[in-house]
Design an enzyme around this catalytic site. Structure first.
Site, PDB file in Angstrom:
ATOM      1  N   LEU A 176      48.931  55.100  39.704  1.00 63.78           N
ATOM      2  CA  LEU A 176      47.590  55.565  39.325  1.00 63.78           C
ATOM      3  C   LEU A 176      46.881  56.219  40.512  1.00 63.78           C
ATOM      4  O   LEU A 176      46.098  55.576  41.207  1.00 63.78           O
ATOM      5  CB  LEU A 176      46.780  54.347  38.845  1.00 63.78           C
ATOM      6  CG  LEU A 176      45.629  54.571  37.868  1.00 63.78           C
ATOM      7  CD1 LEU A 176      45.028  53.226  37.487  1.00 63.78           C
ATOM      8  CD2 LEU A 176      44.563  55.483  38.382  1.00 63.78           C
ATOM      9  N   GLU A 217      45.485  60.242  41.372  1.00 58.40           N
ATOM     10  CA  GLU A 217      45.450  61.687  41.109  1.00 58.40           C
ATOM     11  C   GLU A 217      45.777  62.479  42.369  1.00 58.40           C
ATOM     12  O   GLU A 217      46.423  63.526  42.308  1.00 58.40           O
ATOM     13  CB  GLU A 217      44.078  62.094  40.581  1.00 58.40           C
ATOM     14  CG  GLU A 217      43.768  61.559  39.189  1.00 58.40           C
ATOM     15  CD  GLU A 217      43.460  60.075  39.164  1.00 58.40           C
ATOM     16  OE1 GLU A 217      43.178  59.495  40.235  1.00 58.40           O
ATOM     17  OE2 GLU A 217      43.514  59.482  38.065  1.00 58.40           O
ATOM     18  N   HIS A 235      34.509  61.275  31.302  1.00 59.30           N
ATOM     19  CA  HIS A 235      35.511  61.706  30.332  1.00 59.30           C
ATOM     20  C   HIS A 235      34.998  62.875  29.486  1.00 59.30           C
ATOM     21  O   HIS A 235      35.540  63.165  28.432  1.00 59.30           O
ATOM     22  CB  HIS A 235      35.884  60.561  29.382  1.00 59.30           C
ATOM     23  CG  HIS A 235      36.633  59.428  30.013  1.00 59.30           C
ATOM     24  ND1 HIS A 235      36.115  58.634  30.997  1.00 59.30           N
ATOM     25  CD2 HIS A 235      37.888  58.940  29.780  1.00 59.30           C
ATOM     26  CE1 HIS A 235      36.996  57.698  31.345  1.00 59.30           C
ATOM     27  NE2 HIS A 235      38.075  57.870  30.616  1.00 59.30           N
TER      28      HIS A 235
HETATM   29  C1  LIG Z   1      40.420  57.832  38.838  1.00 60.22           C
HETATM   30  C2  LIG Z   1      40.798  57.462  37.444  1.00 60.22           C
HETATM   31  N1  LIG Z   1      41.968  57.876  36.943  1.00 60.22           N
HETATM   32  C3  LIG Z   1      42.323  57.578  35.683  1.00 60.22           C
HETATM   33  C4  LIG Z   1      41.501  56.839  34.899  1.00 60.22           C
HETATM   34  C5  LIG Z   1      41.913  56.498  33.467  1.00 60.22           C
HETATM   35  N2  LIG Z   1      42.217  55.055  33.410  1.00 60.22           N
HETATM   36  C6  LIG Z   1      41.267  54.184  32.997  1.00 60.22           C
HETATM   37  S1  LIG Z   1      41.770  52.627  33.163  1.00 60.22           S
HETATM   38  C7  LIG Z   1      43.274  53.069  33.771  1.00 60.22           C
HETATM   39  C8  LIG Z   1      44.251  52.006  34.180  1.00 60.22           C
HETATM   40  C9  LIG Z   1      43.648  51.014  35.121  1.00 60.22           C
HETATM   41  O1  LIG Z   1      44.554  50.009  35.433  1.00 60.22           O
HETATM   42  P1  LIG Z   1      44.197  48.819  36.383  1.00 60.22           P
HETATM   43  O2  LIG Z   1      43.586  49.334  37.644  1.00 60.22           O
HETATM   44  O3  LIG Z   1      45.392  47.983  36.526  1.00 60.22           O
HETATM   45  O4  LIG Z   1      43.046  48.026  35.621  1.00 60.22           O
HETATM   46  P2  LIG Z   1      43.110  47.358  34.175  1.00 60.22           P
HETATM   47  O5  LIG Z   1      42.569  48.371  33.221  1.00 60.22           O
HETATM   48  O6  LIG Z   1      44.509  46.973  33.885  1.00 60.22           O
HETATM   49  O7  LIG Z   1      42.199  46.185  34.265  1.00 60.22           O
HETATM   50  C10 LIG Z   1      43.363  54.465  33.826  1.00 60.22           C
HETATM   51  C11 LIG Z   1      44.566  55.200  34.269  1.00 60.22           C
HETATM   52  C12 LIG Z   1      40.260  56.433  35.437  1.00 60.22           C
HETATM   53  N3  LIG Z   1      39.375  55.728  34.728  1.00 60.22           N
HETATM   54  N4  LIG Z   1      39.936  56.747  36.709  1.00 60.22           N
END
Ligand SMILES: Cc1ncc(C[n+]2csc(CCOP(=O)(O)OP(=O)(O)O)c2C)c(N)n1
Lengths: 324, 385
Positions: free
Chosen positions: A58, A60, A129
């Site tokens: 995760l 960018e 978003h």
């Molecule tokens: C910078 C960014 N990239 C992508 C997203 C889209 N997104 C939202 S939640 C998520 C996954 C997050 O995973 P994690 O950090 O493990 O937290 P969890 O949701 O599992 O609690 C993504 C890719 C975002 N919100 N912010």
């Protein structure tokens, strides 16, 4: 000929390009097994394997930077950024690295990547978003920027973007993803980057727009009184911009309205108004109008419809311009 | 010259309350000064309310009264335990979006969380006295903020002899963002009193831990930045409390930041627009559900004669009542005025923005009054406020 929505037409274009050229590679958050949060890349990992359709960590910045490296090494990288708000962490790699690559290397090491990014508001999404940052990237020398609003055009444009030897930002208006279907040829075709499309012809004024606003403009144009006919141009390529199509139309109609979701100041509407002024001054019958978002942070969704230009607001600008 | 080790590190994992409700008495004794029966009962009651709110939020989304919602279900114990190590209003919290219970524990009115996910910015209008930053949607972006807040707290602590700390929450996926590394490095090099709490629920949407990192733990990432890293079973109130308190004590004592990894499980889908069955096996899900912190805490209390079916029924009814009221409060709040979008962009609204507000009101944009043909277009066509 299959009837496809925007999601499926882009999926088809990706499948065809992955088949056509072994150097094409997809990467991004959730693009593999899950097929992307919009299911747009559904089935592609299964068909082409993890080496070519890869879920990344995760990050960018990591996605974009790695895509630049892949491109330097001769691959055609197609990174997906999950939502336009998350171009932020990737900005440095896209703007300061990818965009300058060809100039800096005197053409030696190039950067053929296609960054796919869902864009725009109107889907009741959370913060970050729903933004419309296209002008930022249009203002970056070295990037091509396109925004397909319709399935058929999207397929051809994406094929062009992937085959393009330079970095292209391919914005996808997420509000349109599943909003309608049209006939999309499944054979191989491209649509030239830099070519606008005239969606409706008319004599009294020209509407220039792109992305999801296209449909609000068509709606507003349809609602005009019978004695006013509007020409509707879907700009489609935001850079390079199709000056000829705009100038040809506005020279004939003498009136122009530019419509976009993005904030007003330094939005593309400003650029297009200036271009019209430069090229069509003597033909103009009315001041060029802009119907845009406002110079404020895109509001959370309870107020997003008060921010986004709607058919009523657009329609009023059209009537005022026609009456001028 | 022979080679020699220049770095050695290790991370140990703390587990106190197992899934069947049995407990390591010796370790539990270390935290019973706070987690006595009364406190655990209170914590369990808080978890019941938080769970009920989560389920209610899901129903609101499904019935079209709310936008996308990221469920907290299954992750209640860790964040609650973490919040229990803080002093409300004294310490600062920088949240992500999967620790509502911690915010409630520290005094955030519950309806504000709903308001946020109902697409209303006023959900973020948090009483500054609470010391809670707004929910962060951009993954990891808030971790350098925690370093900055921690920096300021350190200045205050040094000057006034206070011992305030900042705690930041984030998921396992967030550890891949550059901002995570910036946050840890800046906090560490600045000796900032920051406790980084990673809720490792095994997934970042569809991406499992092993594709997120090749590290065996997230806690060990702390070591590379020169701070201690702790790991605990995040569904275990006792273990989570122990490691968070150790980390907070470390920071409060002026020793700089620490990282805590709480392993847990996201019982629900990532959000209400996700479908976890696409990437998660049924077996894994069942295992995850079996480790539910609510079940575990209840078993513990039952074994100690502190809980029974009657209490469960009664407390669930109480939770339903509370959440109903919270929903009613959130739903009763009128939509913000249309002009609201212009009100907060700047401290003083610039003239051009005032003009845009006016054109919003009259329905067209960019018309200089001298060029306007408004008079020739029927007045009643103007878009009204
Ligand atoms: C910078 C960014 N990239 C992508 C997203 C889209 N997104 C939202 S939640 C998520 C996954 C997050 O995973 P994690 O950090 O493990 O937290 P969890 O949701 O599992 O609690 C993504 C890719 C975002 N919100 N912010």
């Amino acid at each position: 000929m299959p009837q496809l929505n925007l999601v499926d037409s882009i999926n088809l274009a990706l499948r065809q390009e992955l088949t056509r050229d072994e150097s094409v590679i997809l990467l991004g958050e959730d693009v593999g097994l899950n097929g992307g949060v919009f299911r747009l890349t559904d089935g592609l990992q299964k068909e082409f394997g993890e080496a070519r359709v890869r879920d990344t960590p995760l990050s960018e910045g990591g996605i974009m930077g790695t895509a630049v490296g892949l491109a330097h090494a001769g691959m055609k990288a197609v990174p997906e950024i999950q939502f336009e708000g998350f171009l932020g962490p990737a900005y440095d790699q896209l703007v300061n690295q990818a965009a300058r690559c060809r100039t800096r290397n005197r053409g030696g090491m190039t950067c053929p990547l296609t960054v796919r990014v869902p864009v725009g508001g109107g889907i009741h999404a959370p913060e970050l978003h729903s933004d419309s940052p296209e002008a930022v990237y249009v203002h970056t020398p070295g990037l091509k920027v396109v925004m397909a609003s319709r399935p058929k055009a999207a397929k051809g444009l994406l094929a062009s973007a992937i085959r393009d030897p330079d970095p292209v930002v391919f914005f996808e208006p997420k509000r349109v993803y599943r909003s309608f279907k049209e006939d999309v040829p499944d054979d191989d075709y491209t649509i030239e980057i830099g070519q606008a499309e005239v969606l409706e012809t008319g004599d009294d004024l020209t509407i220039i727009t792109w992305g999801a606003s296209v449909f609000r403009c068509l709606e507003a144009a349809d609602a005009l009184p019978d004695h006013i006919s509007a020409e509707v141009i879907d700009l489609q390529s935001l850079w390079p911009i199709d000056v000829e199509t705009i100038v040809k139309s506005v020279s004939r109609t003498g009136r122009a309205v530019v419509v976009h979701e993005a904030p007003k100041t330094c939005g593309l509407g400003a650029e297009i108004s200036a271009l019209i002024q430069e090229h069509c001054f003597l033909n103009l019958e009315a001041p060029v109008q802009r119907v845009t978002g406002f110079d404020v942070t895109m509001p959370y969704y309870k107020l997003e419809n008060d921010y986004l230009p709607d058919a009523a607001r657009i329609g009023k600008a059209l009537r005022e311009t026609a009456a001028y | 010259m022979p080679t020699h080790d220049v770095f050695n590190g290790s991370v140990s994992r703390v587990e106190i309350l197992s899934a069947d409700g049995s407990i390591d008495e010796q370790l539990a004794d270390e935290v019973r000064d706070v987690l006595d029966d009364e406190a655990v009962v209170a914590a369990y009651r808080e978890m019941l309310v938080a769970r009920e709110l989560d389920d209610a939020a899901y129903r609101l989304q499904r019935s079209g009264r709310m936008g996308t919602f990221p469920q907290n279900k299954g992750q209640e114990a860790g964040p609650l335990a973490a919040a229990m190590t803080l002093i409300a209003g004294h310490d600062h919290v920088v949240p992500s979006y999967r620790e509502n219970i911690a915010l409630f524990h520290l005094g955030l009115p519950m309806h504000q969380i709903l308001l946020h996910w109902m697409g209303d910015e006023r959900g973020n209008d948090i009483d500054p006295k609470l010391g809670i930053s707004p929910i962060c949607i951009s993954i990891g972006a808030h971790l350098p903020h925690a370093a900055g807040i921690g920096w300021k707290l350190k200045i205050d602590n040094d000057k006034h002899g206070t011992d305030r700390v900042c705690m930041a929450f984030f998921g396992d996926g967030a550890t891949s963002e550059g901002a995570f590394h910036d946050g840890l490095n800046f906090a560490a090099t600045g000796d900032a009193p920051v406790v980084f709490v990673c809720q490792n629920n095994g997934w970042a949407i569809s991406v499992p831990t092993e594709k997120q990192t090749r590290s065996q733990t997230f806690a060990q990432k702390a070591l590379a930045y020169g701070m201690p890293g702790f790991q605990a079973d995040g569904n275990d109130l006792f273990a989570s409390f122990k490691v968070c308190r150790d980390a907070v004590r470390h920071a409060r004592a002026g020793n700089g930041p620490a990282l805590v990894e709480l392993t847990t499980y996201r019982i629900a889908d990532h959000t209400t627009v996700d479908d976890a069955s696409r990437y998660r096996s049924k077996e894994e899900h069942e295992r995850g559900v079996a480790s539910d912190p609510l079940i575990r805490t209840r078993r513990y209390l039952e074994a100690r004669g502190q809980w029974n079916d009657d209490l469960e029924k009664q407390e669930k009814e109480r939770a339903t009542r509370i959440v109903k009221e919270v929903i009613a409060t959130a739903m009763e709040i009128e939509k913000p005025g249309k002009s609201d979008i212009f009100d907060y962009a700047f401290a003083t609204t610039p003239r051009e923005l005032e003009r845009q507000r006016e054109t919003r009101r009259t329905g067209s944009l960019g018309q200089s009054p001298r060029q306007s043909t408004l008079s020739r277009v029927e007045a009643d066509e103007a878009v009204t406020v």
